[in-house]
Design an enzyme around this catalytic site. Structure first.
Site: not given
Ligand code: DGL
Length: 266
Positions: A10, A41-42, A73, A187
């Site tokens: 991301s 993106y989270g 990711c 992450c």
């Protein structure tokens, strides 16, 4: 033959995985894509994230014809890999929370998974815990702002100790006198801040960075460099319209990216 490896994230977090891949396959041509137009993106819904990653891959894969694609990711991998694998023929390597190694190495049986809000909600993550860590005390942390702090750090912007501490402290728990001894960096952005985490931790823990294991998986699939192979070139693509600031340009140049460009999605 020089392989082309597409590494996708991301934003800048996938560079922590890319660095390990380059260490193990220095001859590969790396195409790195940071989909920073919609970072982070989270915070995306599962439907929006699947649609977004599929759309960007539809542009990237025909254009760069990679031999392998690394979804660097966790937030995307824990959701999108089955869609990608059923739609494209190229092999995909994903990044999923290193819960199995954490359960195996934790001596207190108390460990934490430091991830994004998306990753901690995934069935995939719960299944990993049920399968590999049913006997452990697992704390899942969906850190709201930590990936953004890691991006700022790599862009050369100031990031305060207080901001980092507030994100990582919930990962340190005391369960009936047994302390967290292992934290999974679930992450790919977080290893960018590992030195700061170590300095700010209330007590020492083992931090698990999955980058080297992902790179080993890539080499298992595409093989070791042939004798006499020369260094591969790197292309870094970003979907956002924010031009990389000089500290980021310098970091990308050090990582071997001779070319930085915008990826046009239309
Ligand atoms: N680097 C991504 C991961 O591994 C997430 C950052 C984001 O939320 O975009 O989960």
């Amino acid at each position: 033959m020089q392989p082309t490896i597409l590494v996708f994230d991301s934003g800048l977090g996938g560079l922590t995985v890319e660095a390990e891949i380059t260490r193990q396959r220095p001859d590969a041509r790396i195409v790195y894509c940071g989909d920073d137009a919609v970072f982070p993106y989270g915070r995306l819904s599962p439907e929006a994230l699947v649609a977004r990653v599929m759309m960007v891959m539809e542009r990237l894969i025909p254009r760069y014809a990679p031999d392998i694609v690394v979804i660097a990711c966790n937030t995307a991998s824990t959701l999108v890999l089955p869609h990608l694998r059923s739609h494209f023929e190229v092999p995909f390597v994903g990044t999923v929370p290193a819960i199995k190694p954490a359960a195996a190495q934790s001596k207190t049986g108390v460990f934490s998974v430091l991830a994004t809000p998306g990753t901690v909600r995934r069935d995939y993550t719960y299944d990993l815990i049920l399968k590999f860590a049913a006997e452990s005390r697992v704390t899942l942390i969906g850190a709201e702002g930590l990936a953004g702090l890691a991006e700022a750090h790599l862009r050369g912007e100031p990031v305060s100790d207080e901001a980092i501490r507030a994100e990582i402290l919930p990962a340190f728990v005391d369960h009936d006198g047994k302390h967290t001894d292992t934290i999974v960096l679930a992450c790919t952005h977080y290893p960018l801040l590992l030195e700061r985490f170590r300095a700010l931790a209330p007590w020492p823990v083992a931090w698990i960075d999955p980058g080297p294991a992902i790179a080993r998986r890539v080499v298992q699939l595409i093989g070791v460099p042939p004798p006499g192979a020369t260094k591969g070139e790197g292309l870094a693509l970003f979907t956002g319209d924010r031009p990389p600031a000089p500290p980021l340009r310098a970091a990308l140049a050090r990582a071997g990216f001779g070319e930085i460009a915008a990826l046009q999605l239309n």
